[in-house]
Design a protein around this motif. Structure first.
Motif, PDB file in Angstrom:
ATOM      1  N   ALA A  75       0.879  -1.110   0.089  1.00  0.00           N
ATOM      2  CA  ALA A  75      -0.168  -0.055   0.039  1.00  0.00           C
ATOM      3  C   ALA A  75       0.793   1.372  -0.084  1.00  0.00           C
ATOM      4  N   ASP A  76       2.041   1.120  -0.952  1.00  0.00           N
ATOM      5  CA  ASP A  76       2.779   2.309  -0.911  1.00  0.00           C
ATOM      6  C   ASP A  76       2.209   3.178  -2.195  1.00  0.00           C
ATOM      7  N   ALA A  77       3.079   4.225  -2.542  1.00  0.00           N
ATOM      8  CA  ALA A  77       2.739   5.223  -3.759  1.00  0.00           C
ATOM      9  C   ALA A  77       2.353   4.621  -4.918  1.00  0.00           C
ATOM     10  N   HIS A  78       2.874   3.240  -5.304  1.00  0.00           N
ATOM     11  CA  HIS A  78       2.528   2.354  -6.463  1.00  0.00           C
ATOM     12  C   HIS A  78       1.208   1.623  -6.338  1.00  0.00           C
ATOM     13  N   LEU A  79       0.654   1.853  -5.163  1.00  0.00           N
ATOM     14  CA  LEU A  79      -0.940   0.884  -4.905  1.00  0.00           C
ATOM     15  C   LEU A  79      -1.765   1.458  -6.204  1.00  0.00           C
ATOM     16  N   ASP A  80      -2.334   0.660  -6.874  1.00  0.00           N
ATOM     17  CA  ASP A  80      -3.429   0.750  -7.464  1.00  0.00           C
ATOM     18  C   ASP A  80      -4.830   0.718  -6.560  1.00  0.00           C
ATOM     19  N   VAL A  81      -5.295   1.974  -6.311  1.00  0.00           N
ATOM     20  CA  VAL A  81      -6.394   2.160  -5.372  1.00  0.00           C
ATOM     21  C   VAL A  81      -7.498   1.652  -5.787  1.00  0.00           C
ATOM     22  N   GLU A  82      -7.844   1.584  -7.133  1.00  0.00           N
ATOM     23  CA  GLU A  82      -8.942   1.108  -7.627  1.00  0.00           C
ATOM     24  C   GLU A  82      -9.139  -0.267  -7.397  1.00  0.00           C
ATOM     25  N   ARG A  83      -7.753  -0.941  -7.594  1.00  0.00           N
ATOM     26  CA  ARG A  83      -8.171  -2.383  -7.618  1.00  0.00           C
ATOM     27  C   ARG A  83      -8.238  -2.838  -6.009  1.00  0.00           C
ATOM     28  N   LEU A  84      -7.698  -2.150  -5.194  1.00  0.00           N
ATOM     29  CA  LEU A  84      -8.015  -2.497  -3.691  1.00  0.00           C
ATOM     30  C   LEU A  84      -9.567  -2.107  -3.307  1.00  0.00           C
ATOM     31  N   ALA A  85      -9.984  -0.922  -4.174  1.00  0.00           N
ATOM     32  CA  ALA A  85     -11.613  -0.828  -3.871  1.00  0.00           C
ATOM     33  C   ALA A  85     -12.479  -1.717  -4.540  1.00  0.00           C
ATOM     34  N   ARG A  86     -11.629  -2.661  -5.577  1.00  0.00           N
ATOM     35  CA  ARG A  86     -12.813  -3.591  -6.061  1.00  0.00           C
ATOM     36  C   ARG A  86     -12.664  -4.621  -4.907  1.00  0.00           C
ATOM     37  N   VAL A  87     -11.801  -5.035  -4.283  1.00  0.00           N
ATOM     38  CA  VAL A  87     -11.709  -6.040  -2.901  1.00  0.00           C
ATOM     39  C   VAL A  87     -12.745  -5.661  -2.108  1.00  0.00           C
ATOM     40  N   ARG A  88     -12.710  -4.025  -1.812  1.00  0.00           N
ATOM     41  CA  ARG A  88     -13.612  -3.626  -0.841  1.00  0.00           C
ATOM     42  C   ARG A  88     -15.204  -4.041  -1.233  1.00  0.00           C
ATOM     43  N   ARG A  89     -15.287  -3.773  -2.580  1.00  0.00           N
ATOM     44  CA  ARG A  89     -16.841  -3.855  -3.095  1.00  0.00           C
ATOM     45  C   ARG A  89     -17.052  -5.396  -3.026  1.00  0.00           C
ATOM     46  N   ALA A  90     -16.258  -6.261  -3.324  1.00  0.00           N
ATOM     47  CA  ALA A  90     -16.335  -7.785  -3.051  1.00  0.00           C
ATOM     48  C   ALA A  90     -16.769  -8.128  -1.810  1.00  0.00           C
ATOM     49  N   ALA A  91     -16.495  -7.331  -0.797  1.00  0.00           N
ATOM     50  CA  ALA A  91     -16.905  -7.586   0.607  1.00  0.00           C
ATOM     51  C   ALA A  91     -18.274  -7.403   0.819  1.00  0.00           C
ATOM     52  N   ALA A  92     -18.998  -6.774  -0.053  1.00  0.00           N
ATOM     53  CA  ALA A  92     -20.478  -6.603  -0.231  1.00  0.00           C
ATOM     54  C   ALA A  92     -20.804  -6.061   1.279  1.00  0.00           C
ATOM     55  N   GLY A  93     -20.271  -4.811   1.523  1.00  0.00           N
ATOM     56  CA  GLY A  93     -20.807  -4.168   2.760  1.00  0.00           C
ATOM     57  C   GLY A  93     -20.418  -4.491   4.002  1.00  0.00           C
TER      58      GLY A  93
END
Length: 418
Positions: A75-93
């Motif tokens: 989770a450094d400056a090279h992190l693709d934040v949108e790809r982590l956001a997709r993991v967040r959305r996969a957790a379904a709330g």
């Protein structure tokens, strides 16, 4: 007394629908650039559907030079934040918190040529897998602290509900806490308060970089379970200091790679004495509760039966029960426990000791890879085969990563100004 199915609101305002938590486990599922993958999405979608009240990720690194495993998310400056956001959305709330970590001296020789630690010292004594670390400079410690804060901000941007600062299991912040490893005489060493300064500064950095209401949790060892190391008395004092920093949750665990009490190895029977026999660190949880009135306490380690989980809640010492390895075998276990399913009593797997801790860890990690690939778990997997897979896999991935970095360096040419 609360029931396992009762909700809990953390001081941050985050509402957990029940008292069962998917505790952190190393996933090692990132791609070659240490980015989140579809395997993470599948894994967290499965866990979210399984009934846990909170999901804690495993080991998001704050510095890609120092990895706990070759395929950690970084989770450094090279992190693709949108790809982590997709993991967040996969957790379904379902509430999702990222565990942030720096391995310090516990980074294996396949992924790091020069581990770092609070002080110079010997290599981690485990199968010859670790190199001797060098001591961090004071300026580098400041950089580590800032790295945690910046990583937390990226997790918030991705939509996660909070972070857990990993100060247990022998990783860097736990190394600062341990007088066995930390022999510094500057502001980052000395007495308990000095040795805790890196952890407390990290908590402040996370707070400064995130909004009000963003959950900040800490995972803390009850003890290193070694002579001259971090003790329960030290841990109780650190808990009091964390309360002053306003943390939202303290998870109690224990041990290091060299003394793996997290797997139930080497836990002194007297130290672990409690009415809940299967919970490795329940005795210290009671001390943490007394030291942290108003701050929820989560206990992880060895807990396998619903009766034990409810007994921990009934004791008043524990607010949340963490389940790690059981959810690598049965991702739907929390829902079964909450429903009172009589078949939801999951014994710990007894793996061959010849495989060692690396084999046991890799055995469960292999199950996570299977779930991430959309496959069923394989309880009959050989632990010896898993251990050999750990060494071979890390060596191959480490070699590939070194070649990639050399190729990038050659393409980039000499540094500007040289």
């Amino acid at each position: 007394m609360p029931d396992l199915a009762d909700p809990l609101v953390l001081p941050s305002g985050l509402r957990l629908p029940n008292r069962l938590v998917k505790a952190a486990m190393t996933e090692n599922l990132a791609d070659a650039r240490n980015q989140p993958t579809t395997a993470h999405e599948r894994l967290y979608r499965r866990w979210a559907a399984g009934g846990s009240g909170l999901l804690v990720t495993g080991n998001l690194m704050v510095d890609r030079r120092f990895l706990e495993r070759s395929r950690n998310i970084v989770a450094d400056a090279h992190l693709d934040v949108e790809r982590l956001a997709r993991v967040r959305r996969a957790a379904a709330g379902v509430p999702l918190v990222a565990q942030l970590s720096h391995p310090g001296r516990q980074t294996n020789r396949f992924v790091s040529r020069e581990p770092v630690a609070p002080s110079d010292g010997g290599a981690v004594a485990m199968m010859g897998l670790f190199r001797r670390p060098r001591a961090l400079s004071a300026a580098e410690v400041d950089d580590v602290v800032r790295g945690f804060g910046a990583a937390a901000a990226r997790c918030e941007e991705a939509g996660l509900d909070g972070v857990q600062v990993h100060a247990a299991h022998g990783y860097l912040l736990a190394q600062f806490l341990s007088p066995h490893v930390n022999r510094r005489t500057d502001r980052w060493g000395g007495d308990v308060a000095g040795r805790a300064a890196a952890l407390l500064s990290t908590v402040r950095a996370v707070r400064e970089r995130t909004r009000d209401g963003f959950t900040v949790a800490v995972k803390l060892n009850s003890s290193d379970f070694r002579h001259g190391g971090f003790t329960e008395d030290d841990a109780e004092e650190v808990v009091r200091l964390l309360v002053q920093e306003g943390v939202d949750l303290v998870e109690v665990s224990g041990g290091t790679y060299e003394n793996p009490a997290l797997f139930g190895v080497g836990v002194d029977a007297a130290t672990a004495a409690t009415t809940v026999k299967e919970a490795y660190f329940a005795a210290f949880a009671a001390r943490a509760r007394a030291a942290a009135p108003g701050v929820p306490i989560m206990l992880t380690g060895g807990i396998r039966t619903r009766a034990a989980m409810q007994a921990l809640l009934d004791s008043g010492a524990v607010d949340l029960v963490g389940l790690g390895r059981p959810l690598a075998i049965d991702p739907e276990l929390p829902g079964k426990l909450l429903a009172g399913d009589p078949g939801a009593e999951l014994p710990a797997y007894r793996l061959p000791t010849v495989a060692g801790v690396a084999g046991e860890s890799e055995w469960y990690e292999t199950q996570l890879r299977r779930i991430g690939a959309g496959r069923d778990v394989h309880p009959g997997l050989s632990a010896v085969r898993a251990a050999s897979g750990f060494v071979t896999g890390e060596a191959v991935r480490g070699l590939r990563e070194r070649r990639r970095r050399l190729a990038l360096a050659a393409t980039a040419g000499p540094p500007s100004g040289s």
